[in-house]
Design a protein around this motif. Structure first.
Motif, PDB file in Angstrom:
ATOM      1  N   MET A   6      69.601   1.813  63.245  1.00 42.39           N
ATOM      2  CA  MET A   6      70.066   2.639  62.125  1.00 42.39           C
ATOM      3  C   MET A   6      69.247   3.926  62.120  1.00 42.39           C
ATOM      4  O   MET A   6      68.027   3.898  61.930  1.00 42.39           O
ATOM      5  CB  MET A   6      69.877   1.888  60.806  1.00 42.39           C
ATOM      6  N   TRP A   7      69.923   5.070  62.320  1.00 41.64           N
ATOM      7  CA  TRP A   7      69.250   6.369  62.368  1.00 41.64           C
ATOM      8  C   TRP A   7      69.602   7.200  61.136  1.00 41.64           C
ATOM      9  O   TRP A   7      70.744   7.189  60.666  1.00 41.64           O
ATOM     10  CB  TRP A   7      69.684   7.170  63.597  1.00 41.64           C
ATOM     11  N   ASN A   8      68.626   7.949  60.659  1.00 37.64           N
ATOM     12  CA  ASN A   8      68.864   8.962  59.614  1.00 37.64           C
ATOM     13  C   ASN A   8      69.652   8.424  58.421  1.00 37.64           C
ATOM     14  O   ASN A   8      70.543   9.094  57.895  1.00 37.64           O
ATOM     15  CB  ASN A   8      69.602  10.171  60.205  1.00 37.64           C
ATOM     16  N   ARG A   9      69.316   7.236  57.996  1.00 34.37           N
ATOM     17  CA  ARG A   9      70.029   6.645  56.867  1.00 34.37           C
ATOM     18  C   ARG A   9      69.450   7.154  55.555  1.00 34.37           C
ATOM     19  O   ARG A   9      68.238   7.077  55.321  1.00 34.37           O
ATOM     20  CB  ARG A   9      69.936   5.121  56.906  1.00 34.37           C
ATOM     21  N   PRO A  10      70.292   7.703  54.672  1.00 31.98           N
ATOM     22  CA  PRO A  10      69.784   8.211  53.393  1.00 31.98           C
ATOM     23  C   PRO A  10      69.388   7.076  52.456  1.00 31.98           C
ATOM     24  O   PRO A  10      69.988   5.998  52.467  1.00 31.98           O
ATOM     25  CB  PRO A  10      70.976   8.990  52.840  1.00 31.98           C
TER      26      PRO A  10
ATOM     27  N   PRO B 177      59.669   7.542  48.243  1.00 34.82           N
ATOM     28  CA  PRO B 177      59.994   8.913  47.834  1.00 34.82           C
ATOM     29  C   PRO B 177      60.771   9.732  48.861  1.00 34.82           C
ATOM     30  O   PRO B 177      61.403  10.725  48.498  1.00 34.82           O
ATOM     31  CB  PRO B 177      58.615   9.534  47.585  1.00 34.82           C
ATOM     32  N   GLU B 178      60.733   9.338  50.137  1.00 31.06           N
ATOM     33  CA  GLU B 178      61.413  10.128  51.166  1.00 31.06           C
ATOM     34  C   GLU B 178      62.933  10.049  50.992  1.00 31.06           C
ATOM     35  O   GLU B 178      63.465   9.020  50.571  1.00 31.06           O
ATOM     36  CB  GLU B 178      61.038   9.622  52.560  1.00 31.06           C
ATOM     37  N   PRO B 179      63.657  11.106  51.347  1.00 36.15           N
ATOM     38  CA  PRO B 179      65.122  11.086  51.189  1.00 36.15           C
ATOM     39  C   PRO B 179      65.838  10.231  52.235  1.00 36.15           C
ATOM     40  O   PRO B 179      66.966   9.798  52.016  1.00 36.15           O
ATOM     41  CB  PRO B 179      65.513  12.556  51.333  1.00 36.15           C
ATOM     42  N   LYS B 180      65.189  10.009  53.384  1.00 37.87           N
ATOM     43  CA  LYS B 180      65.794   9.205  54.443  1.00 37.87           C
ATOM     44  C   LYS B 180      64.805   8.152  54.933  1.00 37.87           C
ATOM     45  O   LYS B 180      63.591   8.346  54.882  1.00 37.87           O
ATOM     46  CB  LYS B 180      66.228  10.090  55.620  1.00 37.87           C
ATOM     47  N   TYR B 181      65.361   7.046  55.424  1.00 41.72           N
ATOM     48  CA  TYR B 181      64.526   5.996  55.998  1.00 41.72           C
ATOM     49  C   TYR B 181      64.143   6.360  57.431  1.00 41.72           C
ATOM     50  O   TYR B 181      64.895   7.058  58.123  1.00 41.72           O
ATOM     51  CB  TYR B 181      65.273   4.666  56.022  1.00 41.72           C
ATOM     52  N   PRO B 182      63.014   5.862  57.908  1.00 42.72           N
ATOM     53  CA  PRO B 182      62.742   5.982  59.341  1.00 42.72           C
ATOM     54  C   PRO B 182      63.727   5.104  60.115  1.00 42.72           C
ATOM     55  O   PRO B 182      64.393   4.240  59.529  1.00 42.72           O
ATOM     56  CB  PRO B 182      61.309   5.447  59.471  1.00 42.72           C
ATOM     57  N   THR B 183      63.834   5.322  61.398  1.00 43.31           N
ATOM     58  CA  THR B 183      64.726   4.496  62.212  1.00 43.31           C
ATOM     59  C   THR B 183      64.352   3.026  62.057  1.00 43.31           C
ATOM     60  O   THR B 183      63.180   2.659  62.153  1.00 43.31           O
ATOM     61  CB  THR B 183      64.635   4.900  63.693  1.00 43.31           C
ATOM     62  N   TYR B 184      65.356   2.209  61.797  1.00 41.27           N
ATOM     63  CA  TYR B 184      65.095   0.777  61.631  1.00 41.27           C
ATOM     64  C   TYR B 184      66.230  -0.019  62.248  1.00 41.27           C
ATOM     65  O   TYR B 184      67.206   0.540  62.763  1.00 41.27           O
ATOM     66  CB  TYR B 184      64.901   0.421  60.156  1.00 41.27           C
ATOM     67  N   LEU B 185      66.099  -1.341  62.220  1.00 39.09           N
ATOM     68  CA  LEU B 185      67.097  -2.233  62.807  1.00 39.09           C
ATOM     69  C   LEU B 185      67.803  -3.000  61.703  1.00 39.09           C
ATOM     70  O   LEU B 185      67.155  -3.522  60.792  1.00 39.09           O
ATOM     71  CB  LEU B 185      66.419  -3.199  63.781  1.00 39.09           C
TER      72      LEU B 185
ATOM     73  N   ALA C  45      59.736   1.019  58.033  1.00 38.07           N
ATOM     74  CA  ALA C  45      58.620   1.807  57.504  1.00 38.07           C
ATOM     75  C   ALA C  45      57.286   1.273  58.027  1.00 38.07           C
ATOM     76  O   ALA C  45      56.367   2.053  58.327  1.00 38.07           O
ATOM     77  CB  ALA C  45      58.646   1.787  55.980  1.00 38.07           C
ATOM     78  N   CYS C  46      57.174  -0.043  58.146  1.00 40.78           N
ATOM     79  CA  CYS C  46      55.950  -0.638  58.703  1.00 40.78           C
ATOM     80  C   CYS C  46      55.804  -0.300  60.187  1.00 40.78           C
ATOM     81  O   CYS C  46      54.693  -0.049  60.670  1.00 40.78           O
ATOM     82  CB  CYS C  46      55.959  -2.147  58.495  1.00 40.78           C
ATOM     83  N   LEU C  47      56.926  -0.296  60.908  1.00 35.90           N
ATOM     84  CA  LEU C  47      56.885   0.089  62.321  1.00 35.90           C
ATOM     85  C   LEU C  47      56.428   1.539  62.472  1.00 35.90           C
ATOM     86  O   LEU C  47      55.646   1.875  63.371  1.00 35.90           O
ATOM     87  CB  LEU C  47      58.264  -0.091  62.956  1.00 35.90           C
ATOM     88  N   LYS C  48      56.915   2.397  61.581  1.00 31.68           N
ATOM     89  CA  LYS C  48      56.489   3.800  61.604  1.00 31.68           C
ATOM     90  C   LYS C  48      54.997   3.903  61.353  1.00 31.68           C
ATOM     91  O   LYS C  48      54.292   4.688  62.004  1.00 31.68           O
ATOM     92  CB  LYS C  48      57.266   4.595  60.558  1.00 31.68           C
ATOM     93  N   GLN C  49      54.491   3.108  60.424  1.00 34.05           N
ATOM     94  CA  GLN C  49      53.058   3.077  60.143  1.00 34.05           C
ATOM     95  C   GLN C  49      52.269   2.668  61.385  1.00 34.05           C
ATOM     96  O   GLN C  49      51.174   3.181  61.645  1.00 34.05           O
ATOM     97  CB  GLN C  49      52.787   2.095  58.997  1.00 34.05           C
ATOM     98  N   LEU C  50      52.850   1.767  62.177  1.00 37.76           N
ATOM     99  CA  LEU C  50      52.195   1.295  63.405  1.00 37.76           C
ATOM    100  C   LEU C  50      52.357   2.267  64.573  1.00 37.76           C
ATOM    101  O   LEU C  50      51.665   2.141  65.582  1.00 37.76           O
ATOM    102  CB  LEU C  50      52.779  -0.061  63.817  1.00 37.76           C
ATOM    103  N   GLY C  51      53.299   3.191  64.449  1.00 44.16           N
ATOM    104  CA  GLY C  51      53.594   4.080  65.572  1.00 44.16           C
ATOM    105  C   GLY C  51      54.440   3.414  66.635  1.00 44.16           C
ATOM    106  O   GLY C  51      54.413   3.811  67.806  1.00 44.16           O
TER     107      GLY C  51
END
Length: 362
Positions: free
Chosen positions: A244-248, A265-273, A307-313
């Protein structure tokens, strides 16, 4: 003398008036403090009940709904320190870190035989039909292409003594049930997912891969195993599925997927599954649990994992053939089910019927 008495009476009345004004001011200040603090919790203790016993004599709080929607019910939660409560919404969420919860039913020795792949299925306590359908289909696959496979189900609290007794009997019969002491609800799917990650990290670190898969899914285990055994598939920091990309972020309070700005608070989610089913290398659960300490929980569980994956890089990977992770396949065609890895089905009986047809000789 009369004048003195009148003066004394006047002084006395002024003293009473000042005292009354002081008390009135104090009452007003206390009311203001109570309003600002928004005391919305009422402590209740469930002594000498089944719930009290399985929760180790824990005291609970009833969280009062702040929405005007009469269909929203009060929720039961471990303690107010474990809650995030957006004001003016019907959404309640508890801290997702699994250290806040413990297992009531557990299978700590299930991974002694070093499974290559572990399916973790979050399911509601009452969904026995779904569990049995999985047990008789893809969840019955214990060895695929020479690799050991394990399937386990995770549930939360049942909400009643009779239902709990039935669940414990089911656990004794199948030895594939895990139960943790969170309220089993849609809004707590983030907790459920992080408890899954915690179980994998603490009870099954020796597994090579794991898959979080919903209870209404069809899984072609052969195709999944072929993907995982490919020399191009990493064994660390790897997670794949339906990307899932660029999901609001949904801000409509009437939506099932509403998330308050104070939670995310962000308007879009990071890429997730998409949460229907994603597979990952089994080094990730421990890392995700650790990352969750720094990521404020919100109720969209698959986006929260993102979001946790983004935190991990760690970036989610696109599968070699994205068409193998399908949301829906439409009208049944055996060939479609022979080539996919996973897709959503309509009922447990449909899973059984399709499985029988897929397994019959062509």
């Amino acid at each position: 003398m009369a004048t003195k008495h009148i003066c004394q009476s006047g002084l006395f009345m002024r003293h009473i008036k000042k005292t009354f004004i002081l008390l009135l001011t104090l009452a007003f200040l206390l009311s203001a403090v109570a309003y600002v603090s928004d005391f919305s919790f009422e402590t209740i203790a469930f002594s000498q009940t089944w719930l009290n016993k399985i929760m180790n004599q824990t005291y609970f709080k009833v969280i009062k709904r702040t929405s005007a929607d009469p269909t929203q019910k009060d929720l039961l939660a471990p303690s107010p320190s474990q809650q995030i409560q957006p004001r003016g919404t019907a959404l309640y969420h508890y801290v997702a870190h699994p250290s806040n919860y413990h297992f009531i039913l557990d299978e700590p020795d299930k991974c002694k035989q070093d499974p290559f792949l572990v399916f973790m299925v979050p399911v509601a306590p009452h969904q026995l039909e779904a569990r049995n359908a999985i047990r008789s289909t893809w969840g019955n696959e214990s060895s695929v292409q020479g690799k050991a496979v394990l399937t386990l189900f995770l549930v939360g609290l049942t909400g009643g003594a009779e239902a709990q007794q039935q669940l414990e009997e089911e656990s004794r019969q199948h030895r594939d049930l895990l139960q943790s002491n969170f309220v089993d609800s849609y809004f707590n799917l983030t907790i459920k997912t992080m408890v899954i990650m915690d179980w994998l990290a603490t009870r099954c670190p020796q597994a090579t891969y794991a898959m979080k898969v919903d209870s209404d899914m069809y899984i072609n285990v052969q195709n999944l195993m072929s993907l995982l055994l490919s020399p191009n598939t990493p064994r660390q920091n790897y997670i794949t599925g339906y990307l899932m990309w660029n999901r609001p972020v949904i801000r409509d309070k009437n939506s099932k997927w509403y998330v308050a700005e104070e939670l995310y608070p962000e308007p879009k989610y990071p890429t997730y599954l998409l949460g229907m089913g994603y597979v990952f290398s089994n080094d990730l659960p421990e890392k995700l649990v650790k990352a969750s300490e720094k990521v404020k929980p919100f109720n969209i569980e698959d986006a929260y994992v993102g979001a946790c994956l983004k935190q991990l890089g760690v970036a989610p990977s696109s599968p070699p053939d994205p068409s193998q992770f399908r949301v829906f396949l439409g009208q049944y065609n055996q060939k479609d089910f022979l080539r996919v890895i996973t897709t959503i089905l309509g009922s447990p009986q449909q899973l059984i019927d399709i499985w029988k047809d897929v397994k019959r000789p062509i």
